[in-house]
Design a protein around this motif. Sequence first.
Motif, PDB file in Angstrom:
ATOM      1  N   ARG A   1       0.787  -1.232   0.000  1.00  0.00           N
ATOM      2  CA  ARG A   1       0.000   0.000   0.000  1.00  0.00           C
ATOM      3  C   ARG A   1       0.819   1.282   0.000  1.00  0.00           C
ATOM      4  O   ARG A   1       0.266   2.366   0.162  1.00  0.00           O
ATOM      5  CB  ARG A   1      -0.939  -0.001   1.210  1.00  0.00           C
ATOM      6  CG  ARG A   1      -1.989  -1.105   1.136  1.00  0.00           C
ATOM      7  CD  ARG A   1      -2.972  -1.004   2.276  1.00  0.00           C
ATOM      8  NE  ARG A   1      -4.078  -1.940   2.113  1.00  0.00           N
ATOM      9  CZ  ARG A   1      -5.102  -2.039   2.947  1.00  0.00           C
ATOM     10  NH1 ARG A   1      -5.144  -1.233   4.019  1.00  0.00           N
ATOM     11  NH2 ARG A   1      -6.062  -2.906   2.725  1.00  0.00           N
TER      12      ARG A   1
ATOM     13  N   ASP B   1      -6.016   6.571  -3.238  1.00  0.00           N
ATOM     14  CA  ASP B   1      -6.339   5.220  -2.769  1.00  0.00           C
ATOM     15  C   ASP B   1      -6.682   5.317  -1.293  1.00  0.00           C
ATOM     16  O   ASP B   1      -5.789   5.466  -0.453  1.00  0.00           O
ATOM     17  CB  ASP B   1      -5.145   4.291  -3.001  1.00  0.00           C
ATOM     18  CG  ASP B   1      -5.455   2.826  -2.683  1.00  0.00           C
ATOM     19  OD1 ASP B   1      -6.353   2.578  -1.853  1.00  0.00           O
ATOM     20  OD2 ASP B   1      -4.787   1.949  -3.252  1.00  0.00           O
ATOM     21  N   GLY B   2      -7.979   5.259  -0.977  1.00  0.00           N
ATOM     22  CA  GLY B   2      -8.405   5.448   0.401  1.00  0.00           C
ATOM     23  C   GLY B   2      -7.904   4.370   1.343  1.00  0.00           C
ATOM     24  O   GLY B   2      -7.581   4.653   2.498  1.00  0.00           O
ATOM     25  N   LYS B   3      -7.817   3.111   0.873  1.00  0.00           N
ATOM     26  CA  LYS B   3      -7.331   2.031   1.732  1.00  0.00           C
ATOM     27  C   LYS B   3      -5.853   2.211   2.046  1.00  0.00           C
ATOM     28  O   LYS B   3      -5.413   1.984   3.173  1.00  0.00           O
ATOM     29  CB  LYS B   3      -7.577   0.685   1.063  1.00  0.00           C
ATOM     30  CG  LYS B   3      -9.039   0.293   0.979  1.00  0.00           C
ATOM     31  CD  LYS B   3      -9.190  -1.101   0.378  1.00  0.00           C
ATOM     32  CE  LYS B   3     -10.652  -1.520   0.333  1.00  0.00           C
ATOM     33  NZ  LYS B   3     -10.817  -2.875  -0.256  1.00  0.00           N
ATOM     34  N   ALA B   4      -5.092   2.595   1.045  1.00  0.00           N
ATOM     35  CA  ALA B   4      -3.654   2.789   1.248  1.00  0.00           C
ATOM     36  C   ALA B   4      -3.336   4.146   1.859  1.00  0.00           C
ATOM     37  O   ALA B   4      -2.223   4.385   2.294  1.00  0.00           O
ATOM     38  CB  ALA B   4      -2.910   2.641  -0.078  1.00  0.00           C
ATOM     39  N   ARG B   5      -4.329   5.068   1.871  1.00  0.00           N
ATOM     40  CA  ARG B   5      -4.134   6.436   2.360  1.00  0.00           C
ATOM     41  C   ARG B   5      -2.984   7.127   1.639  1.00  0.00           C
ATOM     42  O   ARG B   5      -2.133   7.788   2.231  1.00  0.00           O
ATOM     43  CB  ARG B   5      -3.890   6.453   3.867  1.00  0.00           C
ATOM     44  CG  ARG B   5      -5.111   6.067   4.697  1.00  0.00           C
ATOM     45  CD  ARG B   5      -4.759   6.051   6.172  1.00  0.00           C
ATOM     46  NE  ARG B   5      -5.912   5.748   6.992  1.00  0.00           N
ATOM     47  CZ  ARG B   5      -6.575   6.629   7.735  1.00  0.00           C
ATOM     48  NH1 ARG B   5      -6.182   7.886   7.758  1.00  0.00           N
ATOM     49  NH2 ARG B   5      -7.616   6.268   8.460  1.00  0.00           N
TER      50      ARG B   5
ATOM     51  N   THR C   1       1.814   2.484  -5.458  1.00  0.00           N
ATOM     52  CA  THR C   1       1.191   1.367  -4.742  1.00  0.00           C
ATOM     53  C   THR C   1       1.269   0.110  -5.602  1.00  0.00           C
ATOM     54  O   THR C   1       1.422   0.176  -6.823  1.00  0.00           O
ATOM     55  CB  THR C   1      -0.284   1.653  -4.413  1.00  0.00           C
ATOM     56  OG1 THR C   1      -1.031   1.755  -5.638  1.00  0.00           O
ATOM     57  CG2 THR C   1      -0.439   2.934  -3.614  1.00  0.00           C
TER      58      THR C   1
END
Length: 336
Positions: free
Chosen positions: A99, A277-281, A163
């Motif tokens: 991420r 990328d919200g999950k990876a911030r 990512t």
Amino acid sequence: MSIPPAARRLLPCAVVTVAALTACSALTPEREPVRGQATAGGVVGSPGGTDVPAGNPSTGASPAVTPSPAALTAEAYRAELEQAGEPVRDALRKLAGTRGLKDLDRRVESTTGAVNEAVARLSVLTPPPEVAAQHGNYLGALRELGTAVGDVRWDVESQQVCTGSAVLADLEGGGDLTRLKSAAEGLAGYPADVIPVKFSEPKNRRLSNGKIISSESRTGRGSLKVDNGGSRDAVVVVTRGGKRVLSFYVRKKSKTTIRGMRDGTYRVFYTTGSDWDGKARTFSRSCEFTEFGKKVPFKTTYSGAYIRWNNWTLTLHSVKGGTVQSKPVKPDKFPK
């Protein structure tokens, strides 16, 4: 015993050569002359007149014939595919789950190595005859994937790809993953599919301007205004005492104001890029990480009937007459 002069004149003819037999026929008139073309035994370059067998003219050896390797049985070929493919599946799975930039270069390198090892292992096999053409297509697709993953390292090092999912998206955009998946499907009945995750083409995900991503309770009087006049979207991260207390989204060429800032001294970081990328911030492409070059204090003062507090305006792009210079931050040191 003396030799007559006539005989002495004829002697040189007898010792000149044994091959020219017809030249000396006049020595023995009582015998029938030997007729025919002069010949000599043996082969030129062969000592002692030994015959040289056909083959290598220098050694006399027959040319070596390398037997074709026997084709593998279906069971043996299936086992080879599985053993070659499992490290590739594992490497791609780990790559997809990466991420951020911290481990991305290492994961890309591991994936390149796993694919190249699979190619080396499978290239020396003789598959069952009925899948020989499909094996060649599969091997070619694997080689192309190994080259493509190796090329991605330049984009990772320059932070153009940030990512693991973005790496896979770029590979899919180039068609490398699709070709490999298609080649694996051609080997129907064999464990050739090494892509363990779904993939998609590059995206451009964005949040709305001013969107709060995370925040502590904001019960203060101060406000923080951010002006992003740059060419890429930004996410601003605010920390206090080493702890992240606020993060929000500011689109390119836009401004936003966050109210309710509590008293304290804050450090302000921001990252810019494309495709949030919200999950990876983090932004998945063209990511940069920066810290505002000055701490930002908020303090509320009560004086008689008056209350004073701080309102700050931060500009993320360079401006004429600016008083604070931002400084780059290593990706693994950026607060998320």
